[in-house]
Design a protein around this motif. Sequence first.
Motif, PDB file in Angstrom:
ATOM      1  N   SER A 261       0.805  -1.412   0.023  1.00 49.04           N
ATOM      2  CA  SER A 261      -0.090  -0.015   0.013  1.00 49.04           C
ATOM      3  C   SER A 261       0.615   1.304  -0.023  1.00 49.04           C
ATOM      4  O   SER A 261       0.479   2.233  -0.404  1.00 49.04           O
ATOM      5  CB  SER A 261      -1.052   0.043   1.219  1.00 49.04           C
ATOM      6  OG  SER A 261      -0.004   0.019   2.454  1.00 49.04           O
TER       7      SER A 261
ATOM      8  N   LEU B 205       3.035   1.917  -2.100  1.00 46.00           N
ATOM      9  CA  LEU B 205       3.287   2.433  -3.314  1.00 46.00           C
ATOM     10  C   LEU B 205       2.365   3.412  -3.975  1.00 46.00           C
ATOM     11  O   LEU B 205       2.461   3.999  -4.727  1.00 46.00           O
ATOM     12  CB  LEU B 205       3.182   1.058  -4.469  1.00 46.00           C
ATOM     13  CG  LEU B 205       4.114   0.018  -4.245  1.00 46.00           C
ATOM     14  CD1 LEU B 205       3.775  -1.252  -5.000  1.00 46.00           C
ATOM     15  CD2 LEU B 205       5.388   0.739  -4.893  1.00 46.00           C
ATOM     16  N   TYR B 206       1.120   3.296  -3.255  1.00 44.35           N
ATOM     17  CA  TYR B 206       0.015   4.386  -3.475  1.00 44.35           C
ATOM     18  C   TYR B 206       0.505   5.576  -2.772  1.00 44.35           C
ATOM     19  O   TYR B 206       0.541   6.709  -3.014  1.00 44.35           O
ATOM     20  CB  TYR B 206      -1.333   3.955  -3.049  1.00 44.35           C
ATOM     21  CG  TYR B 206      -2.327   4.814  -3.458  1.00 44.35           C
ATOM     22  CD1 TYR B 206      -2.733   5.014  -4.863  1.00 44.35           C
ATOM     23  CD2 TYR B 206      -3.026   5.525  -2.545  1.00 44.35           C
ATOM     24  CE1 TYR B 206      -3.789   5.913  -5.140  1.00 44.35           C
ATOM     25  CE2 TYR B 206      -4.004   6.412  -2.919  1.00 44.35           C
ATOM     26  CZ  TYR B 206      -4.494   6.688  -4.404  1.00 44.35           C
ATOM     27  OH  TYR B 206      -5.252   7.561  -4.613  1.00 44.35           O
ATOM     28  N   LYS B 207       0.614   5.335  -1.479  1.00 43.90           N
ATOM     29  CA  LYS B 207       1.108   6.558  -0.582  1.00 43.90           C
ATOM     30  C   LYS B 207       1.427   5.964   0.995  1.00 43.90           C
ATOM     31  O   LYS B 207       0.683   5.014   1.308  1.00 43.90           O
ATOM     32  CB  LYS B 207       0.339   7.766  -0.476  1.00 43.90           C
ATOM     33  CG  LYS B 207      -1.044   7.588   0.230  1.00 43.90           C
ATOM     34  CD  LYS B 207      -1.753   9.084   0.032  1.00 43.90           C
ATOM     35  CE  LYS B 207      -3.086   8.920   0.796  1.00 43.90           C
ATOM     36  NZ  LYS B 207      -3.799   9.943   0.703  1.00 43.90           N
TER      37      LYS B 207
ATOM     38  N   PHE C  11       8.807  -2.075  -8.635  1.00 40.10           N
ATOM     39  CA  PHE C  11       8.074  -1.000  -9.200  1.00 40.10           C
ATOM     40  C   PHE C  11       9.208   0.052  -9.367  1.00 40.10           C
ATOM     41  O   PHE C  11       8.871   0.928 -10.290  1.00 40.10           O
ATOM     42  CB  PHE C  11       7.127  -0.763  -8.105  1.00 40.10           C
ATOM     43  CG  PHE C  11       5.981  -1.916  -7.850  1.00 40.10           C
ATOM     44  CD1 PHE C  11       5.099  -1.904  -9.004  1.00 40.10           C
ATOM     45  CD2 PHE C  11       6.096  -2.663  -6.850  1.00 40.10           C
ATOM     46  CE1 PHE C  11       4.130  -2.883  -9.027  1.00 40.10           C
ATOM     47  CE2 PHE C  11       5.136  -3.654  -6.973  1.00 40.10           C
ATOM     48  CZ  PHE C  11       4.049  -3.838  -7.726  1.00 40.10           C
TER      49      PHE C  11
ATOM     50  N   SER D 234      10.012   2.263 -12.785  1.00 40.69           N
ATOM     51  CA  SER D 234       9.632   3.768 -12.696  1.00 40.69           C
ATOM     52  C   SER D 234      11.198   4.343 -13.242  1.00 40.69           C
ATOM     53  O   SER D 234      11.241   5.137 -14.072  1.00 40.69           O
ATOM     54  CB  SER D 234       9.251   4.202 -11.462  1.00 40.69           C
ATOM     55  OG  SER D 234       8.955   5.508 -11.443  1.00 40.69           O
TER      56      SER D 234
ATOM     57  N   ASP E   2       2.092  10.120 -13.738  1.00 37.88           N
ATOM     58  CA  ASP E   2       2.049   9.649 -12.324  1.00 37.88           C
ATOM     59  C   ASP E   2       2.669   8.416 -12.349  1.00 37.88           C
ATOM     60  O   ASP E   2       2.480   7.483 -13.124  1.00 37.88           O
ATOM     61  CB  ASP E   2       0.856   9.553 -12.061  1.00 37.88           C
ATOM     62  CG  ASP E   2       0.620   9.596 -10.233  1.00 37.88           C
ATOM     63  OD1 ASP E   2       1.617   8.969  -9.768  1.00 37.88           O
ATOM     64  OD2 ASP E   2      -0.151  10.351  -9.716  1.00 37.88           O
ATOM     65  N   ARG E   3       3.804   8.259 -11.483  1.00 39.68           N
ATOM     66  CA  ARG E   3       4.616   6.769 -11.250  1.00 39.68           C
ATOM     67  C   ARG E   3       3.625   5.760 -10.794  1.00 39.68           C
ATOM     68  O   ARG E   3       3.919   4.629 -11.324  1.00 39.68           O
ATOM     69  CB  ARG E   3       5.574   7.073 -10.318  1.00 39.68           C
ATOM     70  CG  ARG E   3       5.057   7.221  -8.875  1.00 39.68           C
ATOM     71  CD  ARG E   3       5.840   7.645  -7.771  1.00 39.68           C
ATOM     72  NE  ARG E   3       5.402   8.329  -6.591  1.00 39.68           N
ATOM     73  CZ  ARG E   3       4.781   7.779  -5.487  1.00 39.68           C
ATOM     74  NH1 ARG E   3       4.373   6.506  -5.584  1.00 39.68           N
ATOM     75  NH2 ARG E   3       4.243   8.390  -4.679  1.00 39.68           N
ATOM     76  N   ARG E   4       2.401   6.019 -10.234  1.00 38.72           N
ATOM     77  CA  ARG E   4       1.373   4.993  -9.991  1.00 38.72           C
ATOM     78  C   ARG E   4       0.786   4.155 -11.118  1.00 38.72           C
ATOM     79  O   ARG E   4       0.599   3.171 -11.045  1.00 38.72           O
ATOM     80  CB  ARG E   4       0.553   5.475  -9.037  1.00 38.72           C
ATOM     81  CG  ARG E   4       0.790   5.775  -7.603  1.00 38.72           C
ATOM     82  CD  ARG E   4      -0.019   6.392  -6.656  1.00 38.72           C
ATOM     83  NE  ARG E   4      -0.277   7.920  -7.052  1.00 38.72           N
ATOM     84  CZ  ARG E   4      -0.603   8.908  -6.142  1.00 38.72           C
ATOM     85  NH1 ARG E   4      -0.978   8.274  -5.072  1.00 38.72           N
ATOM     86  NH2 ARG E   4      -0.876   9.994  -6.548  1.00 38.72           N
ATOM     87  N   TRP E   5       0.736   4.877 -12.387  1.00 39.13           N
ATOM     88  CA  TRP E   5       0.265   4.294 -13.578  1.00 39.13           C
ATOM     89  C   TRP E   5       1.394   3.230 -13.973  1.00 39.13           C
ATOM     90  O   TRP E   5       0.859   2.243 -14.455  1.00 39.13           O
ATOM     91  CB  TRP E   5       0.053   5.441 -14.878  1.00 39.13           C
ATOM     92  CG  TRP E   5      -1.130   6.116 -14.373  1.00 39.13           C
ATOM     93  CD1 TRP E   5      -1.070   7.387 -14.063  1.00 39.13           C
ATOM     94  CD2 TRP E   5      -2.368   5.720 -14.623  1.00 39.13           C
ATOM     95  NE1 TRP E   5      -2.525   7.773 -13.823  1.00 39.13           N
ATOM     96  CE2 TRP E   5      -3.458   6.964 -14.282  1.00 39.13           C
ATOM     97  CE3 TRP E   5      -3.109   4.473 -14.809  1.00 39.13           C
ATOM     98  CZ2 TRP E   5      -4.558   6.677 -13.851  1.00 39.13           C
ATOM     99  CZ3 TRP E   5      -4.577   4.527 -14.812  1.00 39.13           C
ATOM    100  CH2 TRP E   5      -5.386   5.399 -14.303  1.00 39.13           C
TER     101      TRP E   5
ATOM    102  N   TYR F  43       3.457   1.508 -11.952  1.00 39.65           N
ATOM    103  CA  TYR F  43       3.284   0.411 -10.942  1.00 39.65           C
ATOM    104  C   TYR F  43       1.997  -0.316 -11.546  1.00 39.65           C
ATOM    105  O   TYR F  43       2.183  -1.549 -11.174  1.00 39.65           O
ATOM    106  CB  TYR F  43       2.854   1.119  -9.618  1.00 39.65           C
ATOM    107  CG  TYR F  43       4.016   1.809  -8.934  1.00 39.65           C
ATOM    108  CD1 TYR F  43       5.284   2.045  -9.449  1.00 39.65           C
ATOM    109  CD2 TYR F  43       3.981   2.716  -7.806  1.00 39.65           C
ATOM    110  CE1 TYR F  43       6.539   2.607  -8.784  1.00 39.65           C
ATOM    111  CE2 TYR F  43       4.978   3.498  -7.332  1.00 39.65           C
ATOM    112  CZ  TYR F  43       6.187   3.409  -7.777  1.00 39.65           C
ATOM    113  OH  TYR F  43       7.114   4.262  -7.292  1.00 39.65           O
ATOM    114  N   LEU F  44       0.989   0.105 -11.612  1.00 33.92           N
ATOM    115  CA  LEU F  44      -0.346  -0.673 -12.119  1.00 33.92           C
ATOM    116  C   LEU F  44       0.077  -1.490 -13.270  1.00 33.92           C
ATOM    117  O   LEU F  44      -0.399  -2.585 -13.601  1.00 33.92           O
ATOM    118  CB  LEU F  44      -1.475   0.505 -12.411  1.00 33.92           C
ATOM    119  CG  LEU F  44      -2.530  -0.272 -12.748  1.00 33.92           C
ATOM    120  CD1 LEU F  44      -3.098  -1.106 -11.525  1.00 33.92           C
ATOM    121  CD2 LEU F  44      -3.585   0.762 -13.254  1.00 33.92           C
TER     122      LEU F  44
END
Lengths: 216, 220, 275
Positions: free
Chosen positions: A25, A27-29, B127, B131, C11-14, C16-17
């Motif tokens: 979690s 990784l989201y924040k 991850f 990135s 956004d880095r979260r894309w 990661y997804l």
Amino acid sequence: MLENLTFVEHFQIWLRAFLILSLFSFLYKDNIFYKFSEHIFAGLSAGYYVGLIWRSVIVQQLINPMFDNSEWWLVFPGILGVLMFARLKPKWTWVSRVSLAFVIGNTAGIYLISSLHGMIFKQIAPMMVSVNQGDGLEKILLALLVIVGVITTLVYFYFSKEHKGALGVTARVGIWFIMIAFGAHFGYTVMGRISLLIGRAEFLFYQWGGSLTQIF
Amino acid sequence: MVISFFFDNEQIFGQKAEEFVLQWVTIVGGFALVLGVFSIVRVNARAVAMKSRDWPFKLMTVVSVFAMAVPAMLPVSKSSNGGKVLFSIIPESWGSLFGTGPNSIYDWLFNYLDSPMMETMFAMLAFFIASAAYRAFRARSADATLLLLTALLVMLWRVPMGEAFLRLFGDSVPDYINTFIMNGFNVAVQRGIIIGAALGAASMSLRIMLGIERTYMGKG
Amino acid sequence: MGFWERIANIDRRWIYLLVALSVTLPMIIAMKFPIGLTPEAKQLFNAIDALPDSSAVMLTFDYYPSTIAETEPMSVAALRHMFSKDMHVLTVSNIPLGGPSIAERVTRAVAAEFGKEYGIDYVNLGYRANYVAVMHGLASSIESIFMSDNTGTPLRELPMMQNIKNYDDLDFIYVVADNATVDYWISIVNAQYDIRVGSGVTAVVAPKMYAFVESGQMTGLLGGMKGAAEYEKLLGKKGTATRGMDSQSLVHLLVIFFVIVGNIGYFASRKKEKK
């Protein structure tokens, strides 16, 4: 597919899944679940050291041989070990140097020999190859490539003289070799990190997923 | 250790001299490992006592240390004096829960809590590295391009799908990558680094043995 | 903001997804590309395969729990190979965090598959501090360093250990590691005590090991999860490493795609700046 799981097995899988997802979690924040898991992880890991050293060193290497086999001389390494804790009080740090010197001295002796005999000599020896006519172009090229690469790499890391003239050209060739090798290393590193993620994903997919399908 | 490499130490020092020294080093080295745990407990316990920021989490760290360590340290049978006292209070069948063996509390906490968390911590790097590859892995110069192209080639070669793709250009392409990149360029540079690092380690060992290097004792 | 700038600042979260999807997708739709074999993996397999049945081998668990996705399949495959040849397996760990526990769990699980008995067919020595001293110490006498096994049973009470006193009684050492211990198995144990050492290491460690294989100091090498999958293929028994290869393939392609797109964006924005 998983066989029918017992309640305890379900619980163990869900506990692991909860901790894994709590950490992911982040990784989201940053959040409370991550902090919770992170602090437990740090504590358990530290506790693991204590349990391991208590069992494998203090009980198995000191207490048992001393009391069961009357190996009383082991009291000396025991004392040297306890002296290490003097470091916790700045005033008494000097006491711990006796134990430290014993360990470092011994390790230095081992390193000196293993570096010279096991690393340097053994790594230089295979470069002294005799090339025969029947060896084929590939083997000759490879042998040359390694010799040139080793020399130019060592020259690149030699900083006592400015990299100019012939030394500069050699160091420049060394950089090319280093870039190719580091590129290969980077490729391997990416591979390694992804493998670790696959391990976690497989657990979530096959084990947690298996538990989920059995429950629902 | 150096003398024992060159001579038959049994004749010089008597039997088992080297064995003793090595055995003692493994014992003293064990104590050094626990030293760090004392610092962790002390720092976190102090933060809890002072109710500083995130103190409930720090309390959990301290509790976790004891939860893992205490059952591991308890006797597992009546054979010791401590065991006789403990198992006069609790049933002896509980002995398998203590110690570090299979099915102990220590083992359970490791397998179901500590190990999965450690695996996950490092899995997260996948991850971050993806990135970083997207944002920072740029062909800014000829050297960087060389590094980048090799990395891409090796990444392709090391997976079945990529290997199948490379074989479209010739059946021997994957073998050439292994031969010339890994066993050629890579071996050359790794060997250069191994020799350089070993020279450094040998000279540092010599400095320590001659008393020139004393920084490990906190002296300059 | 232009297209490439928007792409570059995603956004880095894309990212990661996309990584998470690429890892999971092959678990639903299998691709099953053939696994190629490297000479290094074949060399390791052949070295163990060529050992006479009932040989005594040492298997090390020199890895932390963090890397078991790569290393554990290597240990499992090696144990299956060794137990199928009725070898006597002695395990040791030089890792203080998790090593001995992983060794116990893995060896007991694989031994159960082959009906092997603890103390007769395999022994877990456990852990001792200062690995360079341990490696040296085992050369003269295993019992001087490990008076008892991982769970505290004295070695003299274990039947298998009656015939294994030091390195002279071992036929091969297979190091599974994720750190520098493997360097010392080579530079101390192989170099000074002349016993063959092969290794299965994490991908991060593998490139350095090629130098030891090439110099003849190391007998065979497995690098990362792919290396483990190669060993599983040679053994003819698929395991978790083989299963993971599809995900590995797809994520590698994704990372390559990221590098290419990232660079196109970089050059496009640089061209725009120059204008």
